[in-house]
Design a protein around this motif. Structure first.
Motif, mmCIF file in Angstrom:
data_model
loop_
_atom_site.group_PDB
_atom_site.id
_atom_site.type_symbol
_atom_site.label_atom_id
_atom_site.label_comp_id
_atom_site.label_asym_id
_atom_site.label_seq_id
_atom_site.Cartn_x
_atom_site.Cartn_y
_atom_site.Cartn_z
ATOM 1 N N ALA A 1 -7.700 1.630 12.752
ATOM 2 C CA ALA A 1 -6.875 2.738 13.222
ATOM 3 C C ALA A 1 -5.670 2.261 14.035
ATOM 4 C CB ALA A 1 -7.725 3.702 14.046
ATOM 5 N N ASN A 2 -5.658 1.009 14.424
ATOM 6 C CA ASN A 2 -4.517 0.446 15.154
ATOM 7 C C ASN A 2 -3.612 -0.394 14.256
ATOM 8 O OD1 ASN A 2 -5.355 1.505 17.681
ATOM 9 N ND2 ASN A 2 -6.897 -0.109 17.771
ATOM 10 N N SER B 1 -0.473 3.345 10.816
ATOM 11 C CA SER B 1 0.755 3.853 11.416
ATOM 12 C C SER B 1 1.714 4.372 10.344
ATOM 13 C CB SER B 1 1.408 2.743 12.237
ATOM 14 O OG SER B 1 2.624 3.166 12.757
ATOM 15 N N GLU B 2 1.839 3.626 9.248
ATOM 16 C CA GLU B 2 2.710 4.041 8.141
ATOM 17 C C GLU B 2 2.209 5.327 7.483
ATOM 18 O OE1 GLU B 2 5.720 2.670 7.001
ATOM 19 O OE2 GLU B 2 5.558 1.573 8.889
ATOM 20 N N ILE C 1 0.845 -1.208 0.000
ATOM 21 C CA ILE C 1 0.000 0.000 0.000
ATOM 22 C C ILE C 1 0.871 1.245 0.000
ATOM 23 C CG2 ILE C 1 -1.693 1.317 1.341
ATOM 24 C CD1 ILE C 1 -2.569 -1.494 2.499
ATOM 25 N N ILE C 2 1.775 1.308 0.959
ATOM 26 C CA ILE C 2 2.629 2.488 1.089
ATOM 27 C C ILE C 2 3.507 2.664 -0.147
ATOM 28 C CG2 ILE C 2 4.481 3.547 2.456
ATOM 29 C CD1 ILE C 2 1.642 3.569 3.744
ATOM 30 N N TYR C 3 4.034 1.574 -0.684
ATOM 31 C CA TYR C 3 4.852 1.660 -1.898
ATOM 32 C C TYR C 3 4.053 2.287 -3.044
ATOM 33 C CZ TYR C 3 7.205 0.430 -6.190
ATOM 34 O OH TYR C 3 7.777 0.506 -7.428
ATOM 35 N N PHE D 1 4.399 9.129 7.007
ATOM 36 C CA PHE D 1 4.743 9.804 5.761
ATOM 37 C C PHE D 1 3.945 11.073 5.483
ATOM 38 C CE2 PHE D 1 6.283 5.476 4.969
ATOM 39 C CZ PHE D 1 7.562 5.766 4.506
ATOM 40 N N PHE D 2 2.720 11.143 5.977
ATOM 41 C CA PHE D 2 1.858 12.280 5.660
ATOM 42 C C PHE D 2 1.586 13.111 6.907
ATOM 43 C CE2 PHE D 2 0.903 9.020 2.506
ATOM 44 C CZ PHE D 2 1.088 9.729 1.328
#
Length: 162
Positions: free
Chosen positions: A114-115, A120-121, A86-88, A125-126
């Motif tokens: 939310a946990n 958390s990632e 997802i983050i990538y 980044f944002f």
């Protein structure tokens, strides 16, 4: 159609499936999620944001809508297996569209805890990231076993936009 932005979505259905659905539910109009998401996004733009990202989570996929300078930049669904996928994918979009991590607003909804590691990632980044709440969803009690309202948002978009 998303006439507010002069967009016309084109998407296909297998003729047999469309015929079956139309015969069982003749009063129902079919709308692809991208169209409904864009209409919802347009309706929710009560103030201008230079950069805005909307992420709708499903079990193994997420749909990403990106605005930059009040122009639609991207509406795409990505599959994922891990939070890193997802983050990538999101950071790849940020890089390719030359978005600013410090100033972009990110609204997240759907099947995301939310946990979770993913949430958390996002917060690593944002700077401006939030879970979209749906005030029209009430819970009869404040018990621990109910799902937060942001879980339901992607599933309520289509009925709200028709």
């Amino acid at each position: 159609d998303v006439h507010q932005w002069e967009l016309h979505n084109i998407y296909g259905w297998k003729p047999e499936l469309l015929s079956l659905i139309s015969s069982k539910f003749p009063q129902v109009r079919n709308i692809q999620f991208s169209t409904a998401g864009l209409r919802s996004l347009f309706k929710s733009l009560s103030f201008e944001k230079e950069q805005w990202m909307k992420v709708y989570f499903y079990k193994n996929a997420f749909h990403l809508l990106v605005l930059k300078d009040n122009q639609l930049q991207l509406s795409q669904t990505f599959n994922f297996e891990t939070p890193q996928d997802i983050i990538y994918n999101i950071l790849n979009v940020v890089d390719r569209l030359k978005l600013d991590l410090a100033s972009i607003s990110v609204d997240v909804s759907g099947l995301l805890d939310a946990n979770s590691e993913t949430w958390s990632e996002f917060n690593k980044f944002f700077v401006t990231v939030s879970l979209e709440e749906c005030p029209s969803i009430g819970h009869p009690s404040k018990s621990e076993d109910h799902l937060p309202s942001h879980y339901y948002t992607p599933f309520l978009i289509t009925p709200r936009c028709v």
